[in-house]
Every structure is written in C-alpha cells, then in structure tokens.
Design an enzyme around this catalytic site. Structure first.
Site, PDB file in Angstrom:
ATOM      1  N   HIS B 219      25.098 -29.209 -70.945  1.00  0.00           N
ATOM      2  CA  HIS B 219      26.121 -29.548 -69.963  1.00  0.00           C
ATOM      3  C   HIS B 219      27.008 -28.371 -69.580  1.00  0.00           C
ATOM      4  O   HIS B 219      27.821 -28.487 -68.669  1.00  0.00           O
ATOM      5  CB  HIS B 219      26.959 -30.741 -70.462  1.00  0.00           C
ATOM      6  CG  HIS B 219      26.273 -32.050 -70.239  1.00  0.00           C
ATOM      7  ND1 HIS B 219      25.134 -32.408 -70.911  1.00  0.00           N
ATOM      8  CD2 HIS B 219      26.528 -33.070 -69.377  1.00  0.00           C
ATOM      9  CE1 HIS B 219      24.736 -33.599 -70.506  1.00  0.00           C
ATOM     10  NE2 HIS B 219      25.557 -34.025 -69.568  1.00  0.00           N
ATOM     11  N   SER B 223      21.625 -28.834 -65.774  1.00  0.00           N
ATOM     12  CA  SER B 223      20.170 -28.869 -65.911  1.00  0.00           C
ATOM     13  C   SER B 223      19.507 -27.785 -65.072  1.00  0.00           C
ATOM     14  O   SER B 223      19.994 -27.414 -64.005  1.00  0.00           O
ATOM     15  CB  SER B 223      19.643 -30.233 -65.460  1.00  0.00           C
ATOM     16  OG  SER B 223      20.214 -31.256 -66.231  1.00  0.00           O
ATOM     17  N   LYS B 247      15.642 -42.966 -61.969  1.00  0.00           N
ATOM     18  CA  LYS B 247      14.360 -42.289 -62.125  1.00  0.00           C
ATOM     19  C   LYS B 247      13.901 -42.319 -63.589  1.00  0.00           C
ATOM     20  O   LYS B 247      12.718 -42.536 -63.867  1.00  0.00           O
ATOM     21  CB  LYS B 247      14.505 -40.835 -61.649  1.00  0.00           C
ATOM     22  CG  LYS B 247      13.173 -40.141 -61.484  1.00  0.00           C
ATOM     23  CD  LYS B 247      13.334 -38.829 -60.751  1.00  0.00           C
ATOM     24  CE  LYS B 247      11.993 -38.152 -60.574  1.00  0.00           C
ATOM     25  NZ  LYS B 247      12.069 -36.953 -59.757  1.00  0.00           N
ATOM     26  N   ASP B 248      14.836 -42.130 -64.513  1.00  0.00           N
ATOM     27  CA  ASP B 248      14.488 -42.196 -65.934  1.00  0.00           C
ATOM     28  C   ASP B 248      14.073 -43.606 -66.330  1.00  0.00           C
ATOM     29  O   ASP B 248      13.242 -43.782 -67.220  1.00  0.00           O
ATOM     30  CB  ASP B 248      15.667 -41.730 -66.799  1.00  0.00           C
ATOM     31  CG  ASP B 248      15.848 -40.222 -66.745  1.00  0.00           C
ATOM     32  OD1 ASP B 248      14.844 -39.526 -66.499  1.00  0.00           O
ATOM     33  OD2 ASP B 248      16.971 -39.741 -66.942  1.00  0.00           O
ATOM     34  N   GLU B 291      -1.708 -34.830 -89.597  1.00  0.00           N
ATOM     35  CA  GLU B 291      -1.638 -35.647 -88.390  1.00  0.00           C
ATOM     36  C   GLU B 291      -1.908 -34.780 -87.165  1.00  0.00           C
ATOM     37  O   GLU B 291      -1.681 -33.567 -87.191  1.00  0.00           O
ATOM     38  CB  GLU B 291      -0.239 -36.277 -88.286  1.00  0.00           C
ATOM     39  CG  GLU B 291      -0.015 -37.389 -89.281  1.00  0.00           C
ATOM     40  CD  GLU B 291      -0.559 -38.713 -88.795  1.00  0.00           C
ATOM     41  OE1 GLU B 291      -1.785 -38.922 -88.900  1.00  0.00           O
ATOM     42  OE2 GLU B 291       0.227 -39.540 -88.314  1.00  0.00           O
TER      43      GLU B 291
END
Lengths: 302, 437
Positions: B219, B223, B247-248, B291
């Site tokens: 922040h 972004s 959108k998320d 894994e």
C-alpha cells in the site's frame, strides 16, 4: 557488485551441474543398463468397471455384501481390517438384527469378567474387526516371514487400488509359460526364479508374492444372492468391498460435490454479471477507429 | 500512503462515527481493500492471485484448526487418528480433503502469483520490500507444508521427513548434530512428530503476520500493473471497491469451482498412495517423493550427482536453497528500467521459452524416479534455472532495447497514443522508460 557476484555464483552452479550432466551422459551412453524382469514383465492392473466409478457413482450393496462374504470366508484368515467397525456393516444394507448376528459371528479378544484373564467372546457391533494374529511377530511367523498387510486402506494405498486388488487376485500365473506380447519370461530371463514359498504374479511389483493364490476354485464361496461365484466374480466383489472399507464416505463425497458445484456455478455466473455491470462505466467503448472513455472512474458510485 | 485523489473515509452512521473516533478499524479496512485504495484500472486476471492466496491461507487455518481438534500427534496413534477423522468425525472427510487439497491449491495460486511477479518485474523499485516479504512467505509456506505432510504419519510422511532432515546432515561439521537436534533423535519419531505438529500449528499465524507486512508494503507504492508504468493521475486508477472486489469475486468463484472438483471428485489425485500405509522405519518405499509442489526444488537437489570439490549431496543442498534464496536478489540483479515483460522483447523470449519450459521440466523430473533420462533432463533444466536468474537477467537488462512504453495507464487502456512521432516524447516522459538511442 550484486550482479557480478550473482553471475559468478550462477556460473559456478551451472558448471558443476553441467559437469554432473557430462558424467551422467557418459555413463548413460557407455554403460548398458541390463533390463530387469520386474521392469519388462510387470503388468499394470487390468481395467474394470464398478458402479461406484465416475462422478455419479453409487454403491452396489449386493456386491458389497458379496465382497464382505469373500473377505470373511477367505481373506480374513490372514488379513486384518483394523480400521473398520462391525457396526459399519449397517452401511452395506444389513438390518440392525443382521448386523448384530454378523458381529456375533466374529470372535474378538475379551477379558474374563470373573478372573480378569484374557479370553475371547463373540463380537458386538461396538467392536472392530478382529485381527487374525495377536501381533505382527505371530503374523510373520505364520506366513513365511511376510506380514499380511491390513486391508482397511489397501485400495487407497496402491495406484489404481481397486483394479490392482482385482488383478492381483486373478493374476497368478505359471512363470515357466508366462509371456507378454509374445516375449516369454523364461526366454528373456532364463535366470528368473520364483523362490520356494513365493508365488509368481505379474501384477505384483517384484513379480514374486508371498501370498498363495487365495481364490483357487469357482464356488469357493456360496453367495446368498445366487450370483455365480467364479474366481473373477469373487475378485471383483472383494475389491469393491475393499474400496468401501478404504473410504466408506466415497459415495457421500461425490453426492455432496454436486450441490456444492451447482451453488458455486450459480454464484460465479452472478459474480460475472456483477463484475460486468460494475466495470461497464469505465470500460472503453471501442468504435470504428476511435476509442472514447465514457466516464472517469472517480465519477462512478456503486 | 495513498494517492491524493483517494477517497476519504466519511462514516455517516452514528455507530461507525463512534467506532472511527475510538478504534478506526473500519477506516483501516476502507483504505486497505475498500473504496479508499486506488488501484490501476488495467489489472489483468493475473492480479487476482494475491487475494486468492490470502483466501487459501484463511481456508487452511480454518480447516486446520478444526482438524487439530480431532488429530492426535503421537506416533502410535497419529495415522489412526487421521482415519478416525475420515470415518467417524462429522464431515471429517471433507475437512481433511479440503485441507490436503487446499495446501496444493495454495501452492498453485502462489506459484502463479510469483511467476506473474517475475514476468512483470513486480520486484523492482519501489516494490522491493513487497517482493522480499513474499519470498519469506513462500519459504514459510514450504516449511509449513512439509511439516503438515509429516503429520498423517504414513510412509511418505516418515521417509520424506527422514530425507529432508537428512539434507541438513550434508552441512560440514555441524550437519549431523544439527539434524539430531532438529529431529530430537536419530530418526523421525514421536519427538519429531510432536514438534512438527506444534510448528505446523504456529507457522500459519507467522505467515499471516508476514502477509500483513506484505500488504502494508504494497500500500505504500500501490499495486503494480501490466504496463509497468506508474500511476500518474486519477484517470489511471479505480477504487479497489467495487471494481476489484467485483473482479476478485468472480475470480474466487472460478478458483472455488476447480478446487471443489478436486476435493469432491479427485481428492487423492495430488497425493501419493504410499501415505495410506502407516509409517514403517524398516520398510523403505521404492521411490521417495515429496509433495508435487516441492518437485522443482527436489529435482535441483538431485541434479548434482558428481563430487566436484565438495560432496554431491552438499552441492545439491546448496543449490536447492540457492534456487529460492537467489530470488531475494532479483531487484538488484535485473536492472532494466522497464518493468513489464510486454515491453521487453529479449527478456520475454527468455521468460516464455526458457524459464517456463525449464520449470515444467523440473516439475516433471522432480516427481520421476532418480533414473535416466530424468536426471540428465533435470541437470540441463537446473543449469538453465541458475543461468536465467543469475546470469541472463543481469545481462539482458544491460543489452536489451525495450519497446516504447505508453505514456500512462489511461493511454494504454484507451489506446490514445497513436503510433506517430509523439511516441518518443511519451517515452522520455514515462518515468520508467529509457530514451531510445
């Protein structure tokens, strides 16, 4: 400076790993790796279909009951089923009275209520499946030093477990005559031998298995529902039963998945339209040749 | 910090005003992920993966805490307690599958998040701290996932723990005592299981803490975006809410659909069957593999097979750790003033046709048995991996001539800067663009 150190470190790692590559490639090119019988003649499990396959699969309770019968009359002589409770038999479609009767047909370890000494008693639905041997040492002693594995999770503990169990049970062959794609085992590997006390089975990773063929004759088990007990049928049924023991919630899991998926699809479609609507004012509208913004983002109030 | 045009939080309801004066938490949220955070308007769906990673962390903590209520961290009963969860606990099977597959999906999301950052050079100034904290989160995730995989105490749990802690044994002088200290014994047993459980419970909260720092650092400059051009004016941004919450929301829906397919229809597809066999120190599995999300680094570990000055195992351990640690230095290795790979033709070629296939090969070889040709393939891929990050990136940033950048995000979105002579002028004004020579 960081870059210089970085480049040096990078070159050192690259040099060392490429050196290893050169040695490896040299060995690979010059030394012939002799093929092994395990590699050439090991077979992948044969394909089989079950009612519980696929995203809409369900249990075939008749089959599970038949498989339980095969386990009880054949497998349980050597293999335990420690993680399954006798009460769980109710999930195979048996009534409460039948579960109690089935449970009572198993002999479980108990304590003499008077003397406190170890003894045995008939099972109740609160017991788990009893083990055929008191401990692993006894199991190994009775089985040519190989402990028969617990079968509770066996179909999840092997690749393509259900089909593996079925293939293994029906897969015993004579090593002297065994061939794959026209290649005979004994011709390719004349030294191949099945040691005394082991049994040749191409579905087992190292081809020689301690377990003697458990299903030897058709009709070894008499099915209550009249199904013809061929060896193939018994192997299929018991592999289905062991799929249930490995994951009793398998069908419930798939049936739960559908409404969850339906809800998410619906919600995602709504989210898509919500997103489109929210973004509509600031998305540039593309016209022929010219592009114009209809609004600046700050103007928009949700 | 925020942009001058960021909307100010103005509580209207009396309760919100009351709160704001005493504990301005709603204001904090408003400025972090609400309408008070202006975000570049041109983010692609690759920018969804940060939120998705945050969602995965919450998912893992919630399912994990409930699983911990039913799990027993004792080597004698751990395996059976997991099966107790699968069979007897209400919805236990769903919790466990959600948690096990949740770990895999967390890594899928984080790998995409990291490689998005690599392509768009999100690590460059002024976002170095975000990147460094991100690498710390990734390392913590790996430690957490490794210890979580030990808890079911199956064959792969035990042998994976043995192999991975054995790596520390390769360190000269202190290696062996260090390994014994880590395990609390000579081999994984109850002591190791108990401390792994304790740390597996603790570390996700440490991750959550570093995630807060990661977002805090984000922040400050705001972004990044697909053009790599910094925000210049209000028309370059939209408020996070409702634009990116919407959108998320859609991205989360798509993610959950794929995740759900695995949890309910393919829950064991990403696991190894051997972990349904109880741990047995006397029986070594034919192929010990971790894994899937560790496979690239496992492939690098196993690629070093020759004792050149140092033992091969030590080379492997050094290389495996360096493979991740070198990410810490990326902001200072890649000095190209242009961020986005879209405007860096040479970098783009190395990224798409070098790094991505290299990672694919490492993934594939890491899960394969240690035989030829997998070892040779992983050696070539390992060589490229180190060349890419430590040699190619610094050199490319020196010799590459980037393509013209748009003047601003708004221009990029609306396509206003025509391909006429004005472009050069735009480039000089663009703070990241170097003048075309």
């Amino acid at each position: 400076m960081t870059r210089l150190i970085g480049i040096l470190v990078g070159l050192v790692f690259t040099f060392v790993v490429l050196l290893a590559f050169v040695f490896g490639a040299w060995t690979f090119a010059t030394e012939e790796v002799s093929p092994t019988a395990e590699h050439e003649f090991h077979l992948a499990p044969r394909h089989a279909s079950y009612q519980f396959d696929g995203a809409l699969g369900t249990w075939d309770y008749q089959q599970l009951q038949r498989g339980y019968q095969v386990y009880k009359e054949v497998c349980s002589a050597c293999h335990s089923l420690k993680l399954v409770g006798l009460r769980n038999l109710a999930e195979l479609g048996y009534t409460e009275a039948e579960v109690k009767a089935e449970a009572a047909s198993w002999v479980v370890p108990g304590i003499d209520p008077v003397t406190g000494e170890a003894s045995t008693r008939p099972g109740t639905p609160t017991d788990y499946f009893p083990s055929p041997y008191p401990n692993d040492v006894a199991a190994a002693a009775a089985n040519n030093n190989a402990v028969p594995p617990d079968l509770s999770l066996i179909t999840k503990a092997r690749h393509h477990g259900t089909e593996y169990v079925r293939s293994l049970l029906t897969g015993y062959r004579n090593p002297d005559t065994f061939s794959v794609d026209g290649k005979r085992l004994k011709e390719e590997f004349p030294d191949f031998e099945t040691p005394a006390g082991l049994h040749f089975n191409p579905y087992f990773p190292n081809l020689n298995l301690a377990m003697a063929p458990p299903l030897t004759t058709p009709g070894q088990v008499t099915y209550a529902d009249g199904t013809d007990p061929t060896i193939e049928q018994m192997a299929t049924d018991v592999s289905a039963f062991l799929t249930w023991t490995a994951e009793p919630t398998l069908v419930r899991r798939k049936q739960t998945g559908w409404p969850v998926l339906g809800f998410l699809l619906f919600a995602t479609v709504l989210a898509w339209y919500a997103k489109k609507q929210v973004w509509a004012p600031v998305k540039p509208k593309k016209r022929k040749g010219a592009v114009t913004a209809t609004a600046t983002p700050g103007d928009h109030e949700a | 910090m925020s942009f001058p045009w960021a909307k100010a939080y103005e509580p209207k309801a009396p309760l919100m005003r009351f709160l704001d004066e005493r504990l301005p938490l709603p204001r904090f949220v408003y400025n972090a992920v609400g309408a008070g955070y202006p975000v570049p308007r041109n983010l692609s769906y690759f920018w969804n993966f940060g939120i998705l990673a945050g969602f995965c962390l919450v998912l893992q903590i919630v399912t994990g805490v409930v699983l911990a209520m039913h799990y027993s961290a004792n080597a004698l009963v751990a395996f059976n307690s997991v099966e107790h969860i699968m069979r007897d606990v209400n919805w236990g099977w769903m919790l466990r599958y959600a948690h096990a597959n949740g770990a895999s999906f967390f890594f899928v999301v984080v790998y995409i998040h990291i490689f998005r950052g690599l392509f768009y050079s999100s690590y460059k100034a002024p976002r170095e701290m975000i990147w460094l904290l991100g690498v710390v989160i990734f390392l913590l995730m790996m430690a957490t996932a490794f210890m979580g995989y030990v808890l079911p105490w199956g064959q792969m749990s035990f042998w994976g723990a043995k192999v991975i802690t054995g790596l520390f044994g390769a360190i000269p002088l202190v290696g062996e005592p260090l390994q014994i200290w880590l395990l609390g014994g000579y081999a994984p047993d109850n002591a190791a299981l108990n401390r792994f459980y304790s740390l597996h419970f603790l570390l996700p909260f440490v991750i959550a803490g570093v995630v807060i720092l990661h977002i805090w650092a984000l922040h400050i400059p705001g972004s990044s975006n697909p053009t790599g051009v910094e925000v210049k004016s209000e028309s370059d941004t939209v408020p996070f809410h409702p634009y990116y919450t919407a959108k998320d929301g859609f991205g989360l829906g798509v993610f959950l659909i794929i995740y759900t397919l695995f949890v309910f229809f393919l829950p064991n597809a990403l696991g190894h069957p051997d972990n349904y066999i109880p741990a047995n120190p006397l029986s070594t599995p034919a192929h010990i593999v971790p894994e899937w999300y560790f496979w690239p680094f496992y492939a690098i570990l196993r690629a070093f097979t020759s004792d050149f000055l140092l033992p091969a195992k030590l080379w492997g351990v050094l290389a495996m750790f360096s493979a991740i640690l070198c990410w810490f230095f990326l902001p200072w290795l890649d000095r190209s003033p242009v961020r986005s790979g879209h405007y860096r033709p040479l970098f783009r070629k190395f990224f798409l046709f070098g790094l991505i296939p290299c990672m694919a090969v490492l993934f594939w070889c890491g899960g394969a048995p240690a035989e030829e040709p997998y070892v040779m393939l992983s050696q070539i891929a390992t060589a490229y991996y180190f060349l890419h990050f430590l040699v190619i990136l610094p050199i490319v940033s020196l010799v590459e001539r980037p393509e013209p950048l748009p003047y601003s995000i708004t221009d990029a979105v609306l396509g206003t800067p025509a391909d006429d002579g004005t472009v050069k002028g735009h480039m000089i004004q663009g703070e990241n663009a170097r003048p075309a020579v």
